[in-house]
Design a protein around this motif. Sequence first.
Motif, mmCIF file in Angstrom:
data_model
loop_
_atom_site.group_PDB
_atom_site.id
_atom_site.type_symbol
_atom_site.label_atom_id
_atom_site.label_comp_id
_atom_site.label_asym_id
_atom_site.label_seq_id
_atom_site.Cartn_x
_atom_site.Cartn_y
_atom_site.Cartn_z
ATOM 1 N N ILE A 57 0.822 -1.212 0.000
ATOM 2 C CA ILE A 57 0.000 0.000 0.000
ATOM 3 C C ILE A 57 0.857 1.264 0.000
ATOM 4 C CG2 ILE A 57 -1.547 1.395 1.448
ATOM 5 C CD1 ILE A 57 -3.135 -1.026 2.049
ATOM 6 N N GLN A 58 1.925 1.256 0.801
ATOM 7 C CA GLN A 58 2.756 2.455 0.928
ATOM 8 C C GLN A 58 3.832 2.457 -0.144
ATOM 9 O OE1 GLN A 58 2.138 4.898 2.821
ATOM 10 N NE2 GLN A 58 0.872 4.179 4.490
ATOM 11 N N MET A 59 3.518 3.043 -1.302
ATOM 12 C CA MET A 59 4.466 3.130 -2.405
ATOM 13 C C MET A 59 4.775 4.608 -2.684
ATOM 14 S SD MET A 59 5.029 -0.044 -3.493
ATOM 15 C CE MET A 59 5.530 0.052 -5.198
ATOM 16 N N PRO A 60 6.007 4.934 -3.077
ATOM 17 C CA PRO A 60 6.392 6.343 -3.231
ATOM 18 C C PRO A 60 5.720 7.079 -4.395
ATOM 19 C CG PRO A 60 8.169 4.877 -3.910
ATOM 20 C CD PRO A 60 7.138 4.018 -3.274
ATOM 21 N N GLU A 61 5.591 6.438 -5.554
ATOM 22 C CA GLU A 61 5.048 7.132 -6.733
ATOM 23 C C GLU A 61 3.522 7.162 -6.714
ATOM 24 O OE1 GLU A 61 8.297 5.772 -10.056
ATOM 25 O OE2 GLU A 61 6.805 4.316 -9.415
ATOM 26 N N LEU A 62 2.958 6.054 -6.289
ATOM 27 C CA LEU A 62 1.516 5.861 -6.393
ATOM 28 C C LEU A 62 1.113 4.955 -5.245
ATOM 29 C CD1 LEU A 62 -0.564 6.684 -8.675
ATOM 30 C CD2 LEU A 62 -0.274 4.375 -9.561
ATOM 31 N N SER A 63 0.165 5.360 -4.424
ATOM 32 C CA SER A 63 -0.226 4.498 -3.301
ATOM 33 C C SER A 63 -0.953 3.258 -3.818
ATOM 34 C CB SER A 63 -1.133 5.259 -2.331
ATOM 35 O OG SER A 63 -2.439 5.375 -2.857
ATOM 36 N N GLY A 64 -0.985 2.242 -2.996
ATOM 37 C CA GLY A 64 -1.674 1.019 -3.394
ATOM 38 C C GLY A 64 -3.144 1.248 -3.675
ATOM 39 N N LEU A 65 -3.784 2.133 -2.893
ATOM 40 C CA LEU A 65 -5.208 2.402 -3.095
ATOM 41 C C LEU A 65 -5.442 3.162 -4.396
ATOM 42 C CD1 LEU A 65 -6.207 3.289 0.578
ATOM 43 C CD2 LEU A 65 -6.552 1.135 -0.637
ATOM 44 N N GLN A 66 -4.543 4.083 -4.747
ATOM 45 C CA GLN A 66 -4.630 4.763 -6.056
ATOM 46 C C GLN A 66 -4.427 3.753 -7.182
ATOM 47 O OE1 GLN A 66 -1.507 7.609 -5.214
ATOM 48 N NE2 GLN A 66 -2.979 9.299 -5.120
ATOM 49 N N PHE A 67 -3.505 2.835 -6.965
ATOM 50 C CA PHE A 67 -3.241 1.781 -7.940
ATOM 51 C C PHE A 67 -4.507 0.966 -8.202
ATOM 52 C CE2 PHE A 67 -2.068 -2.501 -9.119
ATOM 53 C CZ PHE A 67 -0.980 -2.368 -9.957
ATOM 54 N N LEU A 68 -5.208 0.605 -7.133
ATOM 55 C CA LEU A 68 -6.432 -0.188 -7.265
ATOM 56 C C LEU A 68 -7.478 0.538 -8.107
ATOM 57 C CD1 LEU A 68 -6.773 -1.549 -3.627
ATOM 58 C CD2 LEU A 68 -6.310 -2.903 -5.675
ATOM 59 N N SER A 69 -7.592 1.834 -7.925
ATOM 60 C CA SER A 69 -8.562 2.615 -8.693
ATOM 61 C C SER A 69 -8.214 2.630 -10.174
ATOM 62 C CB SER A 69 -8.619 4.054 -8.160
ATOM 63 O OG SER A 69 -9.067 4.084 -6.823
ATOM 64 N N LEU A 70 -6.921 2.654 -10.477
ATOM 65 C CA LEU A 70 -6.480 2.749 -11.869
ATOM 66 C C LEU A 70 -6.505 1.410 -12.604
ATOM 67 C CD1 LEU A 70 -3.455 5.181 -11.389
ATOM 68 C CD2 LEU A 70 -5.619 5.695 -12.540
ATOM 69 N N CYS A 71 -6.214 0.318 -11.875
ATOM 70 C CA CYS A 71 -6.116 -0.974 -12.572
ATOM 71 C C CYS A 71 -7.482 -1.594 -12.854
ATOM 72 C CB CYS A 71 -5.225 -1.940 -11.812
ATOM 73 S SG CYS A 71 -5.971 -2.706 -10.365
ATOM 74 N N GLY A 72 -8.526 -1.137 -12.127
ATOM 75 C CA GLY A 72 -9.872 -1.632 -12.395
ATOM 76 C C GLY A 72 -9.959 -3.137 -12.232
ATOM 77 N N ASP A 73 -10.546 -3.801 -13.234
ATOM 78 C CA ASP A 73 -10.724 -5.255 -13.154
ATOM 79 C C ASP A 73 -9.740 -6.014 -14.040
ATOM 80 O OD1 ASP A 73 -11.697 -4.513 -15.596
ATOM 81 O OD2 ASP A 73 -13.660 -5.472 -15.376
ATOM 82 N N LYS A 74 -8.587 -5.378 -14.298
ATOM 83 C CA LYS A 74 -7.583 -6.017 -15.151
ATOM 84 C C LYS A 74 -6.980 -7.264 -14.498
ATOM 85 C CE LYS A 74 -7.228 -3.136 -18.721
ATOM 86 N NZ LYS A 74 -7.360 -3.544 -20.128
ATOM 87 N N CYS A 75 -6.965 -7.285 -13.182
ATOM 88 C CA CYS A 75 -6.390 -8.423 -12.464
ATOM 89 C C CYS A 75 -6.923 -8.426 -11.037
ATOM 90 C CB CYS A 75 -4.862 -8.344 -12.452
ATOM 91 S SG CYS A 75 -4.262 -6.902 -11.554
ATOM 92 N N LYS A 76 -6.637 -9.482 -10.301
ATOM 93 C CA LYS A 76 -6.982 -9.576 -8.896
ATOM 94 C C LYS A 76 -5.798 -9.084 -8.062
ATOM 95 C CE LYS A 76 -11.075 -11.423 -9.374
ATOM 96 N NZ LYS A 76 -12.297 -10.688 -8.952
ATOM 97 N N VAL A 77 -6.097 -8.655 -6.829
ATOM 98 C CA VAL A 77 -5.054 -8.055 -5.991
ATOM 99 C C VAL A 77 -5.125 -8.608 -4.574
ATOM 100 C CG1 VAL A 77 -4.221 -5.911 -4.939
ATOM 101 C CG2 VAL A 77 -4.971 -5.909 -7.329
ATOM 102 N N ILE A 78 -3.949 -8.890 -4.008
ATOM 103 C CA ILE A 78 -3.805 -9.168 -2.581
ATOM 104 C C ILE A 78 -2.912 -8.070 -2.025
ATOM 105 C CG2 ILE A 78 -2.804 -10.711 -0.851
ATOM 106 C CD1 ILE A 78 -3.584 -13.063 -2.625
ATOM 107 N N LEU A 79 -3.401 -7.335 -1.028
ATOM 108 C CA LEU A 79 -2.628 -6.247 -0.439
ATOM 109 C C LEU A 79 -1.649 -6.786 0.593
ATOM 110 C CD1 LEU A 79 -5.364 -3.495 0.090
ATOM 111 C CD2 LEU A 79 -3.603 -3.566 -1.678
ATOM 112 N N THR A 80 -0.454 -6.193 0.627
ATOM 113 C CA THR A 80 0.550 -6.528 1.629
ATOM 114 C C THR A 80 1.019 -5.227 2.268
ATOM 115 O OG1 THR A 80 2.391 -6.375 0.048
ATOM 116 C CG2 THR A 80 1.315 -8.517 0.278
#
Length: 252
Positions: A57-80
């Motif tokens: 979740i804590q990424m410097p360029e793009l947070s994990g939650l922002q990433f989730l919004s952008l990737c949509g349903d392209k793949c499944k995600v497990i947060l760490t």
Amino acid sequence: MKRIRCLAVDDEGYAINMIADYITKVPYMELVGTTTSAIEALSQIQSGEIDLVFLDIQMPELSGLQFLSLCGDKCKVILTTAYAEYALEGFDHGVIDYLLKPIALDRFLKAAQKAFDQITGINYRTTSQQPAQTAPKVTSPAHDYIFIKGDSKSKFLKVDHRDILYVQGLKNYVSVFTLTQRFVTYQSLRDIIELLPQPPFYRVHKSYIVSVNKIRMIDGQMIYIGEQAIPIGESYRDSFMAMIKDGSNREQ
């Protein structure tokens, strides 16, 4: 059996190496790649070659939650992550699971089974019974010792796993406490946790790694190894206590 194509995304080297190692232990998972850049990960996902992302979740360029919004349903995600407070929002984005660092292998395997069920539409527990060799294999570390850097570039000290009580990280060095002595090394706590098998070693605080086998008592927010009191960090408590309770249930 279908192999799930996985991508590990984390800006911390020790964490990405651990996830990558865990993925290789699961026969129905394939490690496609690793990256420390969330932007690079988005580009790889657009190719359609990724089924599952293990995402910090804590990424410097793009947070994990922002990433989730952008990737949509392209793949499944497990947060760490080491931060439990993001769990609810993560599940609002439809993530498969939420793994709190430090991640125990048995907890990782549970998340992997959830991913298998959702991505393939097949119940893993049913298919894993036939044939038996499809079940995840937990491998033991290659060695029962570590070498840590001494007080010169050419000096390395051998320490047996079974002798280690706990490890304490201070500002400029790390102390490894054993049954008989204390070793000091100028490696980081991250370096040391990469060398140790998990379990029985767990990081329970930003400054401490403990051997679960050596714990005498847990009382509230404190762990006791012999007479030494070691604090449990808030961001580590949930995953650590879940592991403790899980182990207690298995023993009954």
